[in-house]
Write an enzyme that holds these catalytic residues in place. Structure first.
Site: not given
Ligand code: AMP
Length: 384
Positions: A13, A88, A127, A160, A171
């Site tokens: 996203k 969300r 990531r 992160r 998550r």
């Protein structure tokens, strides 16, 4: 254009939102980014949100809705926005609809980026984000040329804190339980677009643009519950139900095959990309080494030249010094010769002078003797 980007964490996203910002000239509003900024600034809101974020849970609706309300009242959202990571859950979606109804600015579309959960895990663990420019990398699929350094701006890459296995698991669970129902929510409102989030980033982007351009061109009709009589008229017959179930099974099977194929394609593309990047990095290093070598050789040449020039100058200096010494010696020799000559001359002069004196003396004696003789002769003549 008012867009909601839907998709699991790691579906891309953020990456697609950044490309859409460029294309449509509207801001990306990421609740995750806003919350991370608040945590970094240690605002009361950030301190409150941190615990939930670290655990991979959702931050309270109250905090997030307050933040969104604030953000949507800023002037840069006049022509639209891309909501990334919001809503969300159903409560947030309903609150957003209410707020937009009040503003008279309904959503244009909600775009779902669909990615296989197996791929998601690899994406999130690998990531990395540039601290300076926000450029995103993935250690497995899109690594930087130099580890830990941004290709674009040279900034430091960081991971992160919630991109670790335990938090990622949470998550994904939260996504399945609370966020995934939004797909049906927007489908029911006839505001759902869907793309596959695997494969080349630009191909995904093009697919997204196609849907978004289509959504703004045609007015989206609102999904309505058909009246009871129409429902009755169109009620399926028994055989039709069986047929529909078979079609559903077939389409589910097809979807799985498509998903599998896309995943395999992404794996191959990724491998190729990594190989290409590695080759490029190797080439870069070789070119760098070559240029370093070249520079070292040039430096060496200059040093050698300087050395030889120095040597030549020293030799010249030596010759000049030798000449000077020779000259000095010659001058000294000349001086000595001149001195000798003058001494000789003086001696000669002295000798000459004494010789003259003796001759004078002799001639005076002679003169006196002659005078005496003449006087004697005169006296003798007188006597006679
Ligand atoms: P993201 O960057 O979108 O993956 O978000 C990172 C974290 O911020 C999430 O795991 C949540 O803890 C929190 N967060 C982001 N957006 C929301 C939201 N709309 N509602 C609640 N929590 C959120």
């Amino acid at each position: 254009m008012r867009i909601v980007l839907l998709g699991a964490p790691g579906s891309g996203k953020g990456t697609q939102a950044k490309k859409l910002v460029q294309r449509y000239g509207i801001p990306q509003i990421s609740t995750g980014d806003l919350l991370r900024a608040a945590v970094a600034a240690q605002t009361p809101l950030g301190i409150q949100a941190k615990q939930a974020m670290d655990a991979g849970q959702l931050v309270s609706d109250e905090i997030v809705l307050g933040m969104i309300q604030d953000r949507l009242s800023q002037p840069d959202v006049e022509n639209g926005y891309i909501l990334d990571g919001f809503p969300r859950n159903i409560a947030q979606a309903e609150a957003l609809d209410e707020l937009l109804d009040k503003l008279g600015q309904p959503l244009d579309i909600s775009l779902l980026i669909d990615v296989d959960p197996d791929i998601i895990m690899q994406r999130l663990e690998g990531r990395r984000t540039c601290e300076s420019c926000g450029q995103m990398y993935n250690m497995y699929t899109n690594p930087p040329l130099v580890e830990g350094i941004c290709d674009k701006c040279g900034g430091r890459l960081h991971q992160r804190s919630d991109d670790n296995e335990t938090t990622i698991d949470n998550r994904l669970k939260v996504y399945r339980q609370q966020t995934a129902p939004l797909v049906e929510y927007y489908q029911a409102a006839n505001k759902l677009g869907q793309i596959q989030g695997t494969g080349d980033i630009n191909d995904i982007f093009n697919a997204a643009c196609k849907i978004l351009d289509g959504a703004t061109q045609k007015e989206q009709p609102k999904a309505e519950t058909p009246p009871a009589e129409i429902k009755e008229k169109t009620a399926p017959k028994k055989g039709a139900a069986k047929k529909r179930a078979a079609t559903k099974r077939k389409s589910a099977k097809k979807k799985t095959t498509v998903k599998k194929k896309a995943a395999a394609k992404e794996k191959v593309t990724t491998k190729k990309k990594v190989t290409k990047k590695k080759a490029a990095a190797k080439k870069k290093v070789a070119v760098k080494k070559k240029s370093v070598k070249k520079r070292a050789a040039a430096k060496e040449k200059v040093t050698a030249k300087k050395k030889s020039a120095k040597k030549r100058a020293a030799a010249k200096k030596k010759v000049t010094a030798k000449k000077k010494v020779t000259k000095k010696k010659a001058a000294a020799k000349k001086k000595v010769a001149a001195k000798k000559k003058s001494v000789k001359k003086r001696a000669a002069t002295k000798k000459g002078a004494s010789k003259g004196k003796a001759a004078k003396k002799k001639s005076a004696v002679k003169k006196r003797a002659v005078k005496k003789k003449a006087a004697k002769k005169k006296t003798a003549r007188k006597k006679r």
